[in-house]
Design a protein around this motif. Structure first.
Motif, PDB file in Angstrom:
ATOM      1  N   MET A  92       0.845  -1.189   0.000  1.00  0.00           N
ATOM      2  CA  MET A  92       0.000   0.000   0.000  1.00  0.00           C
ATOM      3  C   MET A  92       0.886   1.246   0.000  1.00  0.00           C
ATOM      4  SD  MET A  92      -2.996   1.026   2.684  1.00  0.00           S
ATOM      5  CE  MET A  92      -3.841  -0.518   2.297  1.00  0.00           C
ATOM      6  N   GLY A  93       0.633   2.166  -0.903  1.00  0.00           N
ATOM      7  CA  GLY A  93       1.474   3.333  -1.047  1.00  0.00           C
ATOM      8  C   GLY A  93       1.115   4.457  -0.082  1.00  0.00           C
ATOM      9  N   ASP A  94       1.958   5.475  -0.089  1.00  0.00           N
ATOM     10  CA  ASP A  94       1.770   6.653   0.739  1.00  0.00           C
ATOM     11  C   ASP A  94       0.822   7.638   0.058  1.00  0.00           C
ATOM     12  OD1 ASP A  94       3.088   9.652   1.150  1.00  0.00           O
ATOM     13  OD2 ASP A  94       2.889   8.496   3.005  1.00  0.00           O
ATOM     14  N   ARG A  95      -0.026   8.302   0.853  1.00  0.00           N
ATOM     15  CA  ARG A  95      -0.997   9.232   0.270  1.00  0.00           C
ATOM     16  C   ARG A  95      -0.309  10.401  -0.412  1.00  0.00           C
ATOM     17  NH1 ARG A  95      -3.642  13.801   2.141  1.00  0.00           N
ATOM     18  NH2 ARG A  95      -2.898  13.535   4.274  1.00  0.00           N
ATOM     19  N   ARG A  96       0.713  10.938   0.195  1.00  0.00           N
ATOM     20  CA  ARG A  96       1.383  12.096  -0.401  1.00  0.00           C
ATOM     21  C   ARG A  96       2.142  11.718  -1.664  1.00  0.00           C
ATOM     22  NH1 ARG A  96       0.359  16.458   2.208  1.00  0.00           N
ATOM     23  NH2 ARG A  96      -0.060  16.449   4.456  1.00  0.00           N
ATOM     24  N   ALA A  97       2.661  10.509  -1.703  1.00  0.00           N
ATOM     25  CA  ALA A  97       3.316  10.030  -2.923  1.00  0.00           C
ATOM     26  C   ALA A  97       2.297   9.912  -4.055  1.00  0.00           C
ATOM     27  CB  ALA A  97       3.996   8.690  -2.674  1.00  0.00           C
ATOM     28  N   LEU A  98       1.104   9.438  -3.719  1.00  0.00           N
ATOM     29  CA  LEU A  98       0.046   9.337  -4.719  1.00  0.00           C
ATOM     30  C   LEU A  98      -0.353  10.723  -5.216  1.00  0.00           C
ATOM     31  CD1 LEU A  98      -1.993   7.620  -6.287  1.00  0.00           C
ATOM     32  CD2 LEU A  98      -3.519   7.729  -4.299  1.00  0.00           C
ATOM     33  N   GLU A  99      -0.446  11.683  -4.314  1.00  0.00           N
ATOM     34  CA  GLU A  99      -0.766  13.058  -4.708  1.00  0.00           C
ATOM     35  C   GLU A  99       0.271  13.597  -5.691  1.00  0.00           C
ATOM     36  OE1 GLU A  99      -1.060  17.499  -2.655  1.00  0.00           O
ATOM     37  OE2 GLU A  99      -1.285  15.708  -1.392  1.00  0.00           O
ATOM     38  N   THR A 100       1.533  13.313  -5.445  1.00  0.00           N
ATOM     39  CA  THR A 100       2.603  13.753  -6.343  1.00  0.00           C
ATOM     40  C   THR A 100       2.464  13.116  -7.715  1.00  0.00           C
ATOM     41  OG1 THR A 100       4.129  14.086  -4.489  1.00  0.00           O
ATOM     42  CG2 THR A 100       5.102  13.816  -6.675  1.00  0.00           C
ATOM     43  N   GLN A 101       2.141  11.833  -7.744  1.00  0.00           N
ATOM     44  CA  GLN A 101       1.948  11.141  -9.031  1.00  0.00           C
ATOM     45  C   GLN A 101       0.785  11.745  -9.811  1.00  0.00           C
ATOM     46  OE1 GLN A 101       1.915   7.170  -6.944  1.00  0.00           O
ATOM     47  NE2 GLN A 101       2.963   6.509  -8.817  1.00  0.00           N
ATOM     48  N   LEU A 102      -0.260  12.180  -9.109  1.00  0.00           N
ATOM     49  CA  LEU A 102      -1.442  12.713  -9.771  1.00  0.00           C
ATOM     50  C   LEU A 102      -1.299  14.182 -10.163  1.00  0.00           C
ATOM     51  CD1 LEU A 102      -4.275  11.065  -7.636  1.00  0.00           C
ATOM     52  CD2 LEU A 102      -3.510  10.422  -9.937  1.00  0.00           C
ATOM     53  N   PRO A 141      -5.600  17.070  -7.023  1.00  0.00           N
ATOM     54  CA  PRO A 141      -4.814  15.867  -6.707  1.00  0.00           C
ATOM     55  C   PRO A 141      -4.833  15.483  -5.232  1.00  0.00           C
ATOM     56  CG  PRO A 141      -3.579  17.307  -8.179  1.00  0.00           C
ATOM     57  CD  PRO A 141      -4.799  18.067  -7.764  1.00  0.00           C
ATOM     58  N   ASP A 142      -4.834  16.486  -4.326  1.00  0.00           N
ATOM     59  CA  ASP A 142      -4.801  16.142  -2.909  1.00  0.00           C
ATOM     60  C   ASP A 142      -6.085  15.461  -2.461  1.00  0.00           C
ATOM     61  OD1 ASP A 142      -6.130  18.605  -3.306  1.00  0.00           O
ATOM     62  OD2 ASP A 142      -5.786  19.225  -1.231  1.00  0.00           O
ATOM     63  N   ALA A 149      -6.050   3.455 -10.393  1.00  0.00           N
ATOM     64  CA  ALA A 149      -5.240   2.565 -11.227  1.00  0.00           C
ATOM     65  C   ALA A 149      -3.829   2.385 -10.668  1.00  0.00           C
ATOM     66  CB  ALA A 149      -5.167   3.124 -12.652  1.00  0.00           C
ATOM     67  N   LEU A 150      -3.359   3.375  -9.918  1.00  0.00           N
ATOM     68  CA  LEU A 150      -2.021   3.299  -9.333  1.00  0.00           C
ATOM     69  C   LEU A 150      -1.970   2.446  -8.062  1.00  0.00           C
ATOM     70  CD1 LEU A 150      -1.023   7.032  -9.844  1.00  0.00           C
ATOM     71  CD2 LEU A 150       0.065   5.055 -10.952  1.00  0.00           C
ATOM     72  N   ARG A 151      -3.127   1.918  -7.634  1.00  0.00           N
ATOM     73  CA  ARG A 151      -3.191   1.169  -6.380  1.00  0.00           C
ATOM     74  C   ARG A 151      -3.587  -0.307  -6.559  1.00  0.00           C
ATOM     75  NH1 ARG A 151      -2.957   3.940  -1.471  1.00  0.00           N
ATOM     76  NH2 ARG A 151      -1.427   5.615  -1.722  1.00  0.00           N
ATOM     77  N   GLY A 152      -3.462  -0.856  -7.770  1.00  0.00           N
ATOM     78  CA  GLY A 152      -3.559  -2.288  -7.947  1.00  0.00           C
ATOM     79  C   GLY A 152      -4.917  -2.930  -8.107  1.00  0.00           C
ATOM     80  N   PRO A 153      -5.905  -2.246  -8.719  1.00  0.00           N
ATOM     81  CA  PRO A 153      -7.165  -2.939  -8.997  1.00  0.00           C
ATOM     82  C   PRO A 153      -7.011  -3.892 -10.170  1.00  0.00           C
ATOM     83  CG  PRO A 153      -7.211  -0.768  -9.986  1.00  0.00           C
ATOM     84  CD  PRO A 153      -5.903  -0.867  -9.233  1.00  0.00           C
ATOM     85  N   ASP A 154      -8.002  -4.774 -10.351  1.00  0.00           N
ATOM     86  CA  ASP A 154      -7.983  -5.640 -11.533  1.00  0.00           C
ATOM     87  C   ASP A 154      -8.134  -4.820 -12.805  1.00  0.00           C
ATOM     88  OD1 ASP A 154      -7.646  -7.909 -10.077  1.00  0.00           O
ATOM     89  OD2 ASP A 154      -9.729  -8.584 -10.219  1.00  0.00           O
TER      90      ASP A 154
END
Length: 210
Positions: free
Chosen positions: A1-11, A31-32, A67-72
């Motif tokens: 499971m990734g970090d929320r702030r890292a996901l915000e940066t990716q978005l 994004p936040d 999509a960045l968090r591993g769904p089918d």
């Protein structure tokens, strides 16, 4: 499971609307906020290994976050062809390898039938608030679609919507399990906007549908 702030940066690379349509209440999901919603869904086990549907995906912010968090798989449903073209471009910018299906359709009449019993469905959405004339009750129609498609949904609504959302969910056999406030900072998009940016107070709800 990734970090929320890292996901915000990716978005942060996700582009917004080139030609936003006021009749569709096309405001980008920041994004936040998207990262917060997707991260909560991931913590609750509502992303990994599931089908995630973004109703009214716009330029794809919530769909790409999921999509960045591993769904089918991810499905983004959007009526505006121009916005969908931007969503496809954003998919390349983000670089996710999760299969994403972009469908041009009315999200309140989504042509979807999730028949794979091995994969549960989560809906993520930032629906119109119904602020424009002729668009009253738009969020109700989105919730109705979510109830028909999903085991669980996450949706963003105008502040003061909790009583309505809880009542609607109960009528459809659902239950609000989580709720929190969020402030959307929106940049000026339309001529009637007087300020460069505006803070909009909203509420986010997780609903478990039976």
């Amino acid at each position: 499971m990734g970090d929320r702030r890292a996901l915000e940066t990716q978005l942060a690379v996700v582009a917004g609307f080139d030609n936003p349509q006021i009749r569709l209440e096309q405001y980008p999901t920041p994004p936040d906020i998207a990262a917060h919603v997707v991260h909560l869904a991931d913590l609750q086990g509502d992303v990994d290994g599931r089908t995630v549907v973004d109703l009214g995906t716009g330029t794809g912010m919530l769909a790409l976050g999921a999509a960045l968090r591993g769904p089918d798989r991810v499905v983004g449903v959007e009526l505006d062809a121009e916005a969908l073209a931007t969503a496809r471009d954003n998919e390349r910018r983000v670089g996710t390898t999760t299969p994403i299906h972009w469908i041009r359709a009315d999200a309140t009449r989504a042509p979807l039938c999730v028949s794979d019993s091995a994969s549960k469905t989560t809906v993520l959405m930032n629906p119109p608030f119904g602020a424009q004339n002729g668009n009253r009750g738009a969020d109700r129609a989105f919730l109705s679609t979510a109830a028909a498609l999903a085991d669980v949904s996450y949706s963003i609504h105008n502040r003061g919507s909790r009583e309505f959302v809880e009542s609607f969910a109960a009528d459809e056999g659902g239950e609000v399990t989580h709720a929190f406030g969020a402030t959307l900072t929106l940049e000026r998009q339309f001529d009637f906007h007087d300020e460069a940016t505006k803070d909009l107070d909203t509420e986010v709800f997780r609903i478990r549908w039976s």
